[in-house]
Motif scaffolding. Structure first.
Motif, PDB file in Angstrom:
ATOM      1  N   GLY A  19       0.819  -1.205   0.000  1.00  0.00           N
ATOM      2  CA  GLY A  19       0.000   0.000   0.000  1.00  0.00           C
ATOM      3  C   GLY A  19       0.854   1.256   0.000  1.00  0.00           C
ATOM      4  N   PHE A  20       1.963   1.230   0.748  1.00  0.00           N
ATOM      5  CA  PHE A  20       2.893   2.364   0.777  1.00  0.00           C
ATOM      6  C   PHE A  20       3.457   2.609  -0.618  1.00  0.00           C
ATOM      7  N   LEU A  22       2.020   1.744  -3.471  1.00  0.00           N
ATOM      8  CA  LEU A  22       0.942   2.268  -4.315  1.00  0.00           C
ATOM      9  C   LEU A  22       0.734   3.762  -4.076  1.00  0.00           C
ATOM     10  N   GLY A  23       0.892   4.193  -2.820  1.00  0.00           N
ATOM     11  CA  GLY A  23       0.813   5.619  -2.538  1.00  0.00           C
ATOM     12  C   GLY A  23       1.893   6.388  -3.271  1.00  0.00           C
ATOM     13  N   PHE A  26       0.975   6.516  -6.977  1.00  0.00           N
ATOM     14  CA  PHE A  26      -0.114   7.471  -7.164  1.00  0.00           C
ATOM     15  C   PHE A  26       0.425   8.903  -7.147  1.00  0.00           C
ATOM     16  N   ALA A  96      -3.108  -2.704   3.447  1.00  0.00           N
ATOM     17  CA  ALA A  96      -2.720  -1.972   2.240  1.00  0.00           C
ATOM     18  C   ALA A  96      -3.264  -0.543   2.262  1.00  0.00           C
ATOM     19  N   LEU A  97      -4.500  -0.389   2.712  1.00  0.00           N
ATOM     20  CA  LEU A  97      -5.069   0.964   2.803  1.00  0.00           C
ATOM     21  C   LEU A  97      -4.332   1.810   3.837  1.00  0.00           C
ATOM     22  N   PHE A 100      -1.149   2.902   2.198  1.00  0.00           N
ATOM     23  CA  PHE A 100      -1.405   3.988   1.254  1.00  0.00           C
ATOM     24  C   PHE A 100      -1.562   5.307   1.995  1.00  0.00           C
ATOM     25  N   TRP A 103       1.763   6.635   3.339  1.00  0.00           N
ATOM     26  CA  TRP A 103       2.579   7.372   2.359  1.00  0.00           C
ATOM     27  C   TRP A 103       2.170   8.840   2.330  1.00  0.00           C
ATOM     28  N   GLN A 104       0.868   9.108   2.275  1.00  0.00           N
ATOM     29  CA  GLN A 104       0.402  10.495   2.206  1.00  0.00           C
ATOM     30  C   GLN A 104       0.850  11.279   3.440  1.00  0.00           C
ATOM     31  N   PRO A 142      -8.652   6.420   3.122  1.00  0.00           N
ATOM     32  CA  PRO A 142      -8.050   5.077   3.244  1.00  0.00           C
ATOM     33  C   PRO A 142      -7.609   4.761   4.665  1.00  0.00           C
TER      34      PRO A 142
END
Length: 260
Positions: A19-20, A22-23, A26, A96-97, A100, A103-104, A142
Motif C-alpha cells: 500500500g505504501f 501504491l501511494g 499514485f 494496504a489501505l 497507502f 505514504w500520504q 483510506p
C-alpha cells in the motif's frame, strides 16, 4: 493490530508495504507526471540542486525507490502466502489501505513540513491549504477504512487469495503506467552523467539515431527528437544516466515539460 498473531502480523506488513508503494506510484503518476505540480526537490535551496538536471535526476531516483519498495512488498507477500488461505482478505486489504494512507502522511509531514523540499503545489500563494486538503481528500479516507478493516479481528474476513491477487494486480499495473511517456510525444529527455562534455553528449544522441531539439545551458540535459527512432541502449552505453522513456527511471523524466 497489536493483538494479531505473528503470522498475520507478517501478512499485514506485506500489505502495508505494498500500500505504501501504491501511494508512491499514485503520487508520482498524478502529481509529478500528469499535473506536474512539483518536482521532488522543488523547494531545495541552492543553485546546484535547483538546476533542472538535479530536479529530474531526483525525480528519477524517487521513481526507483518506489519500485524497490513495491518489490519488497511483493517478496513479503510471497513469504506470507500461506496465510492467504486462512480468510485473511480484510486484514490484507486493511493493511494496504493503511500503507497507502501512511505514504500520504509521511510525504506531507516529513517531506513538506519538516524537510521542506516540496509541497503538493509549489506555484500557489497558500501551499499549506493544498497540503491539508490533500491529506483530507487522499489520506484520511483510506486511513479510516483501513482501520475499520483491521479491527474486524483475526482472521479478519474471507477471500485472502482474491485480495492478494487484486493488490498484486494493482502494483504490477502501476509499475508500467508509471514508466509510460505522454501519449503522442515525439521527444524525450536524456540526462547524461556529470563530466561528459556537451559535444560528446550531442554526438552520443546523433550516433544513437536521434536529433537534439533542445539543451539546457550545461549541455548535459537534452531533449531528443525520436521520430526517426532512437536506441536507448546506445544512449546508456554512450554516457546517459537517465533516459525519459526507459522503464523504472524514465517515468517522471518523460513527462517533464520542455518547450522545444
Amino acid at each position: 493490530m497489536g493483538t494479531a498473531p505473528h503470522p498475520y502480523r507478517k501478512l499485514g506488513l506485506a500489505g502495508g508495504v505494498l500500500g505504501f508503494a501504491l501511494g508512491g506510484f499514485f503520487d508520482g503518476i498524478l502529481l509529478h507526471q500528469v499535473l506536474q505540480w512539483h518536482h521532488f526537490l522543488s523547494l531545495v535551496p541552492g543553485e546546484a540542486l535547483r538546476d533542472l538536471r538535479a530536479q529530474v535526476f531526483a525525480d528519477g531516483m524517487f521513481h526507483v525507490a518506489v519500485y524497490l519498495i513495491a518489490m519488497l512488498g511483493l517478496l513479503l507477500l510471497w513469504q506470507a502466502r500461506a496465510m492467504l488461505a486462512e480468510r485473511a482478505g480484510s486484514r490484507l486489504l486493511g493493511a494496504a489501505l493503511l500503507g497507502f494512507a501512511a505514504w500520504q502522511i509521511v510525504d506531507v509531514v516529513v517531506f513538506h513540513w519538516l524537510l521542506g523540499i516540496h509541497r503538493i503545489r509549489v506555484d500557489v500563494p497558500d501551499p499549506l491549504f493544498w497540503d491539508i486538503g490533500w491529506l483530507l481528500a487522499v489520506g484520511l479516507p483510506p486511513l479510516l477504512v483501513g482501520l475499520w478493516l483491521r479491527r474486524q479481528g483475526p482472521p479478519g474476513g474471507r477471500h485472502g487469495g482474491a485480495a492478494a491477487f487484486t493488490l498484486v494486480a494493482l502494483v504490477l499495473a502501476a509499475m508500467p503506467v508509471a514508466a509510460l511517456p505522454p501519449a503522442g510525444s515525439t521527444t524525450m529527455l536524456v540526462l547524461f552523467r556529470p563530466g561528459i562534455p556537451p559535444g560528446e553528449a550531442f554526438a552520443a544522441v546523433i550516433a544513437s539515431g536521434g536529433r537534439v531539439a533542445w539543451s539546457d545551458p550545461s549541455g548535459g540535459l537534452l531533449a531528443v527528437d525520436t521520430r526517426d527512432g532512437v536506441s536507448m541502449l546506445d544512449l546508456y552505453r554512450r554516457g546517459a544516466l537517465l533516459v525519459g522513456r526507459s522503464a523504472a527511471t524514465g517515468g517522471c523524466l518523460a513527462w517533464t515539460r520542455i518547450s522545444v
